[in-house]
Every structure is written in C-alpha cells, then in structure tokens.
Design a protein around this motif. Structure first.
Motif, short mmCIF file in Angstrom:
data_model
loop_
_atom_site.label_atom_id
_atom_site.label_comp_id
_atom_site.label_asym_id
_atom_site.label_seq_id
_atom_site.Cartn_x
_atom_site.Cartn_y
_atom_site.Cartn_z
N VAL A 1 45.44 28.74 17.41
CA VAL A 1 44.73 29.11 18.65
C VAL A 1 45.91 29.36 19.74
N LEU A 2 47.08 28.59 19.38
CA LEU A 2 48.19 28.86 20.49
C LEU A 2 48.80 30.15 20.20
N ASP A 3 48.68 30.79 19.15
CA ASP A 3 49.41 32.14 18.70
C ASP A 3 48.43 33.59 18.70
N GLY A 4 47.15 32.98 18.96
CA GLY A 4 46.38 34.20 18.74
C GLY A 4 45.53 34.52 20.05
N PHE A 5 44.28 35.09 19.89
CA PHE A 5 43.79 35.63 21.09
C PHE A 5 42.20 35.17 20.94
N GLU B 1 42.51 40.34 21.32
CA GLU B 1 43.32 41.10 20.62
C GLU B 1 43.24 42.72 21.05
N ASP B 2 41.98 43.19 21.29
CA ASP B 2 41.80 44.49 21.84
C ASP B 2 42.11 44.88 23.28
N LEU C 1 37.72 22.53 21.68
CA LEU C 1 36.34 22.12 21.79
C LEU C 1 35.17 22.94 22.27
N GLU C 2 35.56 24.21 23.00
CA GLU C 2 34.38 25.19 23.33
C GLU C 2 35.23 26.69 23.71
N LYS C 3 34.06 27.65 23.57
CA LYS C 3 34.59 28.79 24.08
C LYS C 3 33.49 29.38 24.96
N THR C 4 34.22 29.68 26.02
CA THR C 4 33.16 30.38 27.06
C THR C 4 33.49 31.86 27.43
N PRO C 5 32.73 32.72 27.06
CA PRO C 5 33.19 34.34 27.40
C PRO C 5 33.02 34.50 28.74
N ARG C 6 34.04 35.31 29.25
CA ARG C 6 33.78 35.74 30.53
C ARG C 6 33.32 37.30 30.79
N ASP C 7 33.81 38.07 29.75
CA ASP C 7 33.52 39.41 29.85
C ASP C 7 33.44 39.95 28.26
N ASP C 8 33.81 41.05 28.36
CA ASP C 8 33.97 41.81 26.92
C ASP C 8 35.23 41.53 26.28
N HIS C 9 36.27 41.20 27.22
CA HIS C 9 37.80 41.25 26.95
C HIS C 9 38.51 39.75 27.06
N SER C 10 37.77 38.77 27.50
CA SER C 10 38.32 37.34 27.95
C SER C 10 37.28 36.55 27.86
#
Length: 194
Positions: free
Chosen positions: A44-48, A187-188, A149-158
C-alpha cells in the motif's frame, strides 16, 4: 530462492538478499533489522489507490530511538517537558527515566512507512483514535505494523485509504496505535500528471 532488493535509503545499506532472510545493519547510532518480504508485489505504501486492497498488511523495519532524536525533536518543536529532556527529573517519576515524546513516534511511523519512491499518496487526511499504551524510552527499538482497514472513493481518480497503525517496542509490546487516512490517487491519474 528469490531475491529482492532492499534499499534502506542510506548509500551504505543497499543489499540484495534472499526472501525470508534477515539483515542487521548499523549506521551511526541507528540499528535496523529487516525481514525481506516473501512477495515482490507492491505494498500500500508503494502503490496507488486502485492497487490497494482492504486487509493488506505491511511491517516496517525497526528503529532505535536515540537521545539525539529526543533532543532534536525538542529543538524543532519546543517540547522541552522535563519528562523528555531532564534526566534527573525523569528519574524521580514513576518511569524512572526519560520518555520519548509521543508525537515523535507518530512522525517516526511516517518516516518508516513511506518510501522516497513515486507513490499515489498525496496527503495525510488526518489521524484518529491515537492511543499511547506504554512509554518508549531512549534506546528502545520500535517498528510499526499496518493494515488497510477501508477505502473510500472520492472521484474517478482518487480516494481515501484508512490504515490501522500499531507501534511495538523491541519486546513486541504495543506502545501506540491509531488510524490514519491517506488521500491517494489512481495509477492512471499519476501517469496523466507525469
């Protein structure tokens, strides 16, 4: 046996080691112990954002906290409380010695968790539920264990990735735990802005 390059961000501590092996190195007064990951996949610390998975875990190297760290932190922040900086005062407390500043540990976690490589992390969006369980003393070695623990999308890119962070001392006792929220891009989005 597979090998993985370990870069400890120091020119003299750059090794090629077999996975599953351990490395002990000293530079100045910093001692580190590294277990080479069994997997060569990004963490997670190296990725997107789009590459992070809930439940993913990572463990940092250990870092021995020195007297110089405590004094430098006191100089930088103005946190000269005697429990941290006055040996004679601290010896008369219930701890019997100087205690490392708790907020130093939070900064140390940031330094140990995040590499200097390109990453999708764009901001620390906040820390929550910070709990200090026991003191850290000068010459203690701490490391941090992290879980997505969780992921919360903000928009299509973050989106925001919430991590559970647990700091442990050399005896394996938990010294601090908290949640941190990281704003990460996909990553995009990274490739579009390069």
């Amino acid at each position: 046996m597979h090998s993985r390059r370990i870069d400890l961000t120091h020119p003299f501590l750059d090794y090629i080691l077999p996975t599953g092996s351990y490395c002990f190195a000293t530079t100045g007064r910093i001692r580190v112990i590294v277990k080479v990951a069994e997997s060569s996949e990004e963490t997670v610390l190296d990725g997107f954002y789009d590459k992070v998975s809930v439940g993913e875990t990572v463990e940092t190297i250990g870092r021995t906290v020195t007297e110089s760290d405590v004094v430098s932190y006191a100089n930088a922040t103005g946190c000269w409380l005697p429990i941290h900086t006055d040996r004679e005062f601290a010896e008369e407390t219930q701890y019997g010695e100087r205690v490392v500043q708790g907020t130093f540990l939070l900064g140390l976690a940031e330094g140990l968790l995040y590499s200097n490589e390109p990453t999708g992390i764009r901001a620390n969006a906040g820390m929550e539920a910070i709990q200090f369980h026991r003191p850290v003393f000068i010459d203690d070695t701490v490391h941090f264990e992290v879980e997505v623990l969780e992921k919360t999308p903000r928009d299509d890119h973050s989106g925001v990735v919430t991590l559970g962070v647990v700091g442990k001392n050399q005896a394996g006792a938990t010294v601090v735990e908290y949640r941190t929220n990281l704003l990460m891009i996909t990553e995009d989005a990274h490739e579009t802005h390069d």
